[in-house]
Design a protein around this motif. Structure first.
Motif, PDB file in Angstrom:
ATOM      1  N   LYS A 189       0.828  -1.206   0.000  1.00 30.18           N
ATOM      2  CA  LYS A 189       0.000   0.000   0.000  1.00 30.18           C
ATOM      3  C   LYS A 189       0.864   1.258   0.000  1.00 30.18           C
ATOM      4  N   GLU A 190       2.075   1.174   0.555  1.00 23.66           N
ATOM      5  CA  GLU A 190       2.993   2.315   0.484  1.00 23.66           C
ATOM      6  C   GLU A 190       3.391   2.596  -0.963  1.00 23.66           C
ATOM      7  N   ASP A 191       3.625   1.544  -1.748  1.00 22.41           N
ATOM      8  CA  ASP A 191       4.016   1.740  -3.140  1.00 22.41           C
ATOM      9  C   ASP A 191       2.866   2.302  -3.967  1.00 22.41           C
ATOM     10  N   ILE A 192       1.630   1.879  -3.682  1.00 24.79           N
ATOM     11  CA  ILE A 192       0.475   2.489  -4.348  1.00 24.79           C
ATOM     12  C   ILE A 192       0.432   3.978  -4.033  1.00 24.79           C
ATOM     13  N   HIS A 193       0.629   4.316  -2.778  1.00 25.22           N
ATOM     14  CA  HIS A 193       0.632   5.734  -2.384  1.00 25.22           C
ATOM     15  C   HIS A 193       1.718   6.498  -3.138  1.00 25.22           C
ATOM     16  N   MET A 194       2.896   5.887  -3.271  1.00 25.41           N
ATOM     17  CA  MET A 194       3.997   6.529  -3.971  1.00 25.41           C
ATOM     18  C   MET A 194       3.675   6.730  -5.453  1.00 25.41           C
ATOM     19  N   ALA A 195       3.056   5.719  -6.079  1.00 28.91           N
ATOM     20  CA  ALA A 195       2.696   5.842  -7.489  1.00 28.91           C
ATOM     21  C   ALA A 195       1.662   6.937  -7.701  1.00 28.91           C
ATOM     22  N   ILE A 196       0.689   7.029  -6.791  1.00 28.65           N
ATOM     23  CA  ILE A 196      -0.318   8.090  -6.895  1.00 28.65           C
ATOM     24  C   ILE A 196       0.334   9.447  -6.744  1.00 28.65           C
ATOM     25  N   ARG A 197       1.236   9.586  -5.793  1.00 28.12           N
ATOM     26  CA  ARG A 197       1.924  10.870  -5.615  1.00 28.12           C
ATOM     27  C   ARG A 197       2.697  11.247  -6.871  1.00 28.12           C
ATOM     28  N   TRP A 198       3.343  10.260  -7.521  1.00 31.11           N
ATOM     29  CA  TRP A 198       4.079  10.540  -8.747  1.00 31.11           C
ATOM     30  C   TRP A 198       3.127  11.021  -9.835  1.00 31.11           C
ATOM     31  N   LEU A 199       1.983  10.384  -9.974  1.00 35.93           N
ATOM     32  CA  LEU A 199       1.005  10.794 -10.982  1.00 35.93           C
ATOM     33  C   LEU A 199       0.487  12.200 -10.706  1.00 35.93           C
ATOM     34  N   VAL A 200       0.207  12.494  -9.451  1.00 31.47           N
ATOM     35  CA  VAL A 200      -0.276  13.826  -9.084  1.00 31.47           C
ATOM     36  C   VAL A 200       0.784  14.880  -9.371  1.00 31.47           C
ATOM     37  N   ASP A 201       2.045  14.542  -9.146  1.00 29.29           N
ATOM     38  CA  ASP A 201       3.133  15.508  -9.326  1.00 29.29           C
ATOM     39  C   ASP A 201       3.579  15.653 -10.779  1.00 29.29           C
ATOM     40  N   ASN A 202       3.135  14.755 -11.680  1.00 26.77           N
ATOM     41  CA  ASN A 202       3.606  14.775 -13.068  1.00 26.77           C
ATOM     42  C   ASN A 202       2.449  14.736 -14.071  1.00 26.77           C
ATOM     43  N   PRO A 203       1.509  15.667 -13.974  1.00 27.36           N
ATOM     44  CA  PRO A 203       0.360  15.629 -14.890  1.00 27.36           C
ATOM     45  C   PRO A 203       0.748  15.835 -16.350  1.00 27.36           C
ATOM     46  N   SER A 204       1.831  16.551 -16.608  1.00 32.55           N
ATOM     47  CA  SER A 204       2.220  16.802 -18.001  1.00 32.55           C
ATOM     48  C   SER A 204       2.688  15.533 -18.701  1.00 32.55           C
ATOM     49  N   ILE A 205       3.109  14.518 -17.944  1.00 32.33           N
ATOM     50  CA  ILE A 205       3.589  13.278 -18.551  1.00 32.33           C
ATOM     51  C   ILE A 205       2.434  12.410 -19.026  1.00 32.33           C
ATOM     52  N   HIS A 206       1.352  12.365 -18.227  1.00 33.46           N
ATOM     53  CA  HIS A 206       0.262  11.443 -18.555  1.00 33.46           C
ATOM     54  C   HIS A 206      -0.992  12.131 -19.079  1.00 33.46           C
ATOM     55  N   GLY A 207      -1.219  13.398 -18.735  1.00 35.01           N
ATOM     56  CA  GLY A 207      -2.361  14.123 -19.267  1.00 35.01           C
ATOM     57  C   GLY A 207      -3.694  13.757 -18.657  1.00 35.01           C
ATOM     58  N   GLY A 208      -3.685  13.013 -17.554  1.00 32.14           N
ATOM     59  CA  GLY A 208      -4.935  12.603 -16.926  1.00 32.14           C
ATOM     60  C   GLY A 208      -5.396  13.547 -15.841  1.00 32.14           C
ATOM     61  N   ASP A 209      -6.614  13.317 -15.377  1.00 35.66           N
ATOM     62  CA  ASP A 209      -7.214  14.114 -14.319  1.00 35.66           C
ATOM     63  C   ASP A 209      -6.819  13.511 -12.975  1.00 35.66           C
ATOM     64  N   THR A 210      -5.957  14.174 -12.248  1.00 35.91           N
ATOM     65  CA  THR A 210      -5.434  13.625 -11.001  1.00 35.91           C
ATOM     66  C   THR A 210      -6.411  13.770  -9.836  1.00 35.91           C
ATOM     67  N   THR A 211      -7.595  14.289 -10.087  1.00 40.08           N
ATOM     68  CA  THR A 211      -8.653  14.257  -9.074  1.00 40.08           C
ATOM     69  C   THR A 211      -9.607  13.089  -9.316  1.00 40.08           C
ATOM     70  N   ARG A 212      -9.357  12.316 -10.359  1.00 41.44           N
ATOM     71  CA  ARG A 212     -10.224  11.170 -10.693  1.00 41.44           C
ATOM     72  C   ARG A 212      -9.353   9.946 -10.955  1.00 41.44           C
ATOM     73  N   ILE A 213      -8.823   9.387  -9.883  1.00 47.18           N
ATOM     74  CA  ILE A 213      -7.963   8.217  -9.963  1.00 47.18           C
ATOM     75  C   ILE A 213      -8.741   7.008  -9.455  1.00 47.18           C
ATOM     76  N   VAL A 214      -8.793   5.975 -10.286  1.00 57.45           N
ATOM     77  CA  VAL A 214      -9.481   4.732  -9.953  1.00 57.45           C
ATOM     78  C   VAL A 214      -8.430   3.665  -9.675  1.00 57.45           C
ATOM     79  N   LEU A 215      -8.464   3.068  -8.487  1.00 58.59           N
ATOM     80  CA  LEU A 215      -7.570   1.963  -8.147  1.00 58.59           C
ATOM     81  C   LEU A 215      -8.255   0.643  -8.466  1.00 58.59           C
ATOM     82  N   TRP A 216      -7.493  -0.284  -9.031  1.00 58.50           N
ATOM     83  CA  TRP A 216      -8.042  -1.574  -9.450  1.00 58.50           C
ATOM     84  C   TRP A 216      -6.997  -2.641  -9.166  1.00 58.50           C
ATOM     85  N   GLY A 217      -7.311  -3.551  -8.263  1.00 60.81           N
ATOM     86  CA  GLY A 217      -6.379  -4.609  -7.920  1.00 60.81           C
ATOM     87  C   GLY A 217      -7.007  -5.975  -8.009  1.00 60.81           C
ATOM     88  N   GLN A 218      -6.176  -6.981  -8.269  1.00 63.17           N
ATOM     89  CA  GLN A 218      -6.634  -8.368  -8.355  1.00 63.17           C
ATOM     90  C   GLN A 218      -5.761  -9.219  -7.458  1.00 63.17           C
TER      91      GLN A 218
END
Length: 299
Positions: free
Chosen positions: A130-159
């Motif tokens: 769960k720490e690594d998920i948190h880290m990945a989310i923080r990276w996405l929030v901090d780098n919107p220009s790389i992915h172009g997504g809406d960082t207020t609408r993040i869906v987590l999906w695990g199996q």
């Protein structure tokens, strides 16, 4: 709710013949059934960027799948967390369609797909996932220009183990506001105090039974203020079946109703993920509807 549409009878029979015992042999045989229909790389619909570093460890890597062409608005971000019994598993690579099929499916729905690796047990134990998920989310929030997504609408999906890590993150971080708008957990483990433990759980959570209650996502998972979707497969092993029942029991006791829980008829533990994006995908319509009808998505 039962999801069973579109699965050909012959495929249903072949999956049934593999049984419900989770093993490397079952996983390999299931993958072989789905390999011919798996979505391949197609730059006209999906732009793929591999092995972006979201942290310093060699497992802190994610693959990015973006819709090709102009986007009228920032799309939601769908993060997939793979399984592997806490000790194995990988996001995949270009020559292997699994789990790139999940990212490609997301991009073809108009979402930003992210498929991530995380640190593995026994070298990295609870709460590393769960720490690594948190880290990945923080990276996405901090780098919107790389992915172009809406960082207020993040869906987590695990199996499987990925669902355990997603459940742990949601239990800790989603009782108030934040970038995660909803979460999907497929064949997860939620209550260590009632689980029949194997060496895989011991490798990640340890063997100190006095810690199991605090390590369990339940009941804090039930306090989450975001929409949640759960699944269990007809041919899931008994421990996953029992954990789905425990989740239902506690959710009903708390709320007087069932959570959104799909019973995936005809499927074994791993087949629901291998089918994503295939022509005979029996569950992606429900996934798409869940992602696009959550309040955060509509905001």
């Amino acid at each position: 709710m039962t999801s069973h549409n579109k699965m050909p009878d012959a495929l249903r029979t072949q999956i049934a013949q593999l049984g419900s015992t989770l093993s490397l042999e079952q996983i390999i045989a299931t993958k072989a059934l789905y390999l011919p229909g798996a979505p391949s790389q197609d730059s006209t619909t999906c732009l793929e960027t591999r092995d972006l570093a979201y942290g310093t460890h060699e497992r802190h890597r994610l693959d990015l799948f973006q819709p090709a062409g102009h986007l009228a608005e920032k799309p939601p971000i769908v993060i997939f967390v793979h399984g592997g019994g806490f000790v194995a598993g990988s996001k995949g690579h270009p020559s292997d369609p699994f789990y790139s099929n999940v990212g490609r499916w997301a991009a073809r729905q108009g979402f930003i797909g992210v498929v991530m690796n995380y640190r593995l047990a026994p070298n990295y134990r609870y709460p590393a996932g769960k720490e690594d998920i948190h880290m990945a989310i923080r990276w996405l929030v901090d780098n919107p220009s790389i992915h172009g997504g809406d960082t207020t609408r993040i869906v987590l999906w695990g199996q499987s183990a990925g669902a355990v890590h997603v459940a742990g993150f949601v239990a800790e971080h989603c009782s108030a506001g934040g970038p995660v708008s909803s979460a999907i957990m497929m064949s997860g483990l939620y209550d260590l105090t009632t689980l029949a433990h194997s060496e895989r759980e011991a490798a990640y959570f340890g063997e100190d039974t006095s810690q199991f209650a605090s390590q369990s996502p339940l009941p804090k998972l039930l306090d989450a203020k975001i929409p949640l979707l759960f699944t269990v497969s007809e041919l899931d092993p008994p421990n996953f079946q029992q954990q789905a029942k425990e989740l239902l029991d506690q959710f009903f006791e708390r709320n007087g109703c069932w959570p959104p829980m799909h019973f995936l008829a005809g499927h074994n533990h791993i087949s629901p993920i291998f089918q994503v994006g295939a022509e005979f995908d029996s569950f992606s319509e429900e996934l798409h509807n869940f992602i696009t009808t959550t309040p955060a998505f509509q905001a």
